[in-house]
Write an enzyme that holds these catalytic residues in place. Structure first.
Site, PDB file in Angstrom:
ATOM      1  N   TYR A 115      20.165  60.741 -55.275  1.00 51.45           N
ATOM      2  CA  TYR A 115      20.894  59.519 -55.644  1.00 51.45           C
ATOM      3  C   TYR A 115      20.573  58.386 -54.677  1.00 51.45           C
ATOM      4  O   TYR A 115      21.434  57.573 -54.344  1.00 51.45           O
ATOM      5  CB  TYR A 115      22.399  59.787 -55.629  1.00 51.45           C
ATOM      6  N   TRP A 137      21.244  68.800 -72.084  1.00 49.51           N
ATOM      7  CA  TRP A 137      22.397  69.361 -72.797  1.00 49.51           C
ATOM      8  C   TRP A 137      22.395  68.979 -74.268  1.00 49.51           C
ATOM      9  O   TRP A 137      23.037  69.644 -75.074  1.00 49.51           O
ATOM     10  CB  TRP A 137      23.702  68.957 -72.117  1.00 49.51           C
ATOM     11  N   ASP A 152      33.227  64.840 -60.079  1.00 51.08           N
ATOM     12  CA  ASP A 152      31.949  64.519 -59.455  1.00 51.08           C
ATOM     13  C   ASP A 152      32.157  63.457 -58.392  1.00 51.08           C
ATOM     14  O   ASP A 152      33.269  62.921 -58.227  1.00 51.08           O
ATOM     15  CB  ASP A 152      30.932  64.046 -60.497  1.00 51.08           C
ATOM     16  N   GLY A 196      35.505  63.004 -56.294  1.00 50.89           N
ATOM     17  CA  GLY A 196      35.610  63.767 -55.062  1.00 50.89           C
ATOM     18  C   GLY A 196      34.373  64.613 -54.818  1.00 50.89           C
ATOM     19  O   GLY A 196      33.446  64.650 -55.625  1.00 50.89           O
ATOM     20  N   ASP A 197      34.387  65.288 -53.685  1.00 52.12           N
ATOM     21  CA  ASP A 197      33.339  66.236 -53.300  1.00 52.12           C
ATOM     22  C   ASP A 197      33.986  67.610 -53.316  1.00 52.12           C
ATOM     23  O   ASP A 197      34.823  67.921 -52.464  1.00 52.12           O
ATOM     24  CB  ASP A 197      32.816  65.886 -51.908  1.00 52.12           C
ATOM     25  N   LYS A 249      24.397  74.493 -63.773  1.00 54.14           N
ATOM     26  CA  LYS A 249      23.290  74.170 -62.882  1.00 54.14           C
ATOM     27  C   LYS A 249      23.799  73.643 -61.539  1.00 54.14           C
ATOM     28  O   LYS A 249      23.258  72.705 -60.983  1.00 54.14           O
ATOM     29  CB  LYS A 249      22.367  73.149 -63.532  1.00 54.14           C
ATOM     30  N   HIS A 300      22.680  77.016 -58.417  1.00 52.78           N
ATOM     31  CA  HIS A 300      21.257  77.162 -58.072  1.00 52.78           C
ATOM     32  C   HIS A 300      20.790  76.128 -57.048  1.00 52.78           C
ATOM     33  O   HIS A 300      19.691  76.242 -56.511  1.00 52.78           O
ATOM     34  CB  HIS A 300      20.389  77.138 -59.332  1.00 52.78           C
ATOM     35  N   ASP A 301      21.633  75.127 -56.764  1.00 51.01           N
ATOM     36  CA  ASP A 301      21.291  74.117 -55.759  1.00 51.01           C
ATOM     37  C   ASP A 301      21.570  74.584 -54.332  1.00 51.01           C
ATOM     38  O   ASP A 301      21.127  73.921 -53.384  1.00 51.01           O
ATOM     39  CB  ASP A 301      22.091  72.829 -55.997  1.00 51.01           C
ATOM     40  N   GLN A 311      13.244  70.922 -53.737  1.00 49.44           N
ATOM     41  CA  GLN A 311      14.235  69.868 -53.943  1.00 49.44           C
ATOM     42  C   GLN A 311      15.636  70.154 -53.416  1.00 49.44           C
ATOM     43  O   GLN A 311      16.408  69.216 -53.226  1.00 49.44           O
ATOM     44  CB  GLN A 311      14.362  69.568 -55.447  1.00 49.44           C
TER      45      GLN A 311
END
Length: 346
Positions: free
Chosen positions: A148, A165, A211, A236-237, A253, A256-257, A307
């Site tokens: 971002y 999606w 998010d 929020g986080d 998804k 997997h990060d 990544q």
């Protein structure tokens, strides 16, 4: 005995060697607007006409168009007046911006971000970490800060995820009957395409997209219609902030990060917040248990290396993460598409 010189050069090896050329042809045709122009024109066009309208050299455009024909992205009709090009059905459906199933945005994200990170794949393998520092001069410690890094990049990423999606969303949401879950939180829901599919399939549900504040603002302004009353937002986080109570949490998804420790940390928070009888739905591309494939998932796992901090996993690996967080009755459903579904209950 024969020597290696007697072996035919394998067609598969030729395809692997030239795969990056194919990708770049596809990205370039999308970026220049070839498929959009041919859709809007309502009929076939000559290479000179396409070059003139798109502002490219005639010789460069002719070679690009002929290669797209070879890749079956375009069709050509040769007449006495010359060659005339048109889209194939695949290009009209997936490569034009106006199509509801358009993959244009994910193509541009791959071209401008992923492709540059993969240039340093050898370094990623040597070092075991993502390559944002080499590719963009950005700290590798915050993968999403790198993704971002500008509003333009954020838009590309969010639009790209939404396009995925549009193809896979209904499959993963239909893998299990989710109709009993009324309050749903989509953690890291981004542009909201999966949330919109969810309320369409399960009209008695309400979905909250959780998010980062900057992502939520873009989702509100660009992606989720204001009249969509079944979708709300929470800024929020979720690693640092609290997670509100809900009946179902969707993590599409997301895991997997991250490495196993961070996954366990997040799933433990989700389990604590989840109502008794509630569940978590993981949407991920699953490796075979022996990690022999599918090759698409293996390639995605390499992409996680360049990544992110994470990797693609097997069903057993995800099940172990869920069990460590306290979830039980874990079920796995393969959809036959790019992404699969795992449901764990509290």
């Amino acid at each position: 005995m024969g020597s290696t010189e007697d072996l035919d050069y394998p067609q598969s090896l030729f395809q692997y060697t030239n795969g990056f050329l194919v990708s770049k042809v596809l990205f370039t045709a999308c970026e220049l607007g070839v498929f959009d122009l041919l859709l809007e024109s309502g009929g076939p066009l000559s290479s000179d006409a396409i070059a003139a309208r798109l502002g490219t050299s005639p010789i460069g455009m002719e070679r690009l168009l002929d290669t797209c024909v070879g890749l079956k992205l375009l069709a050509v009709e040769v007449t006495r007046e010359g060659a005339y090009y048109r889209n194939t059905e695949i290009s009209n459906l997936y490569l034009t911006k106006s199509s509801p199933k358009s993959q244009y945005h994910i193509m541009m994200y791959y071209s401008n971000t992923v492709y540059l990170c993969w240039h340093y794949l050898t370094d990623a393998v040597r070092e075991g970490r993502n390559q944002y520092e080499r590719a963009f001069g950005i700290s590798p410690k915050d993968p999403f800060g790198a993704m971002y890094r500008s509003e333009e990049e954020m838009l590309k990423f969010m639009a790209g995820q939404n396009s995925i999606w549009s193809i896979c969303g209904r499959d993963v949401l239909a893998a299990f009957d989710l109709s009993t879950f009324k309050r749903i939180y989509d953690l890291g829901g981004g542009g909201g395409a999966l949330a919109q599919e969810c309320v369409s399939m399960y009209p008695n549900s309400a979905v909250t997209i959780y998010d980062l504040p900057e992502v939520v603002q873009v989702a509100k302004e660009r992606f989720v219609p204001s009249e969509e009353r079944q979708i709300t937002f929470h800024e929020g986080d979720f690693f640092k902030d609290s997670i509100p109570e809900a009946d179902l949490y969707i993590l599409s998804k997301i895991l997997h990060d991250w490495d196993d420790d961070k996954c366990k940390q997040l799933l433990a928070k989700v389990h604590k917040a989840c109502t008794q009888g509630g569940a978590v739905l993981l949407v991920e591309s699953l490796l075979n248990e022996d990690k022999s494939g599918p090759v698409e998932t293996q390639l995605y796992s390499m992409n996680m290396l360049v990544q992110t901090e994470g990797k693609e996993r097997t069903p057993a690996e995800y099940s172990n993460l869920l069990q460590a967080a306290g979830f039980t009755d874990i079920q796995v459903k393969r959809t036959g598409k790019l992404y699969d579904a795992i449901l764990g209950r509290k």
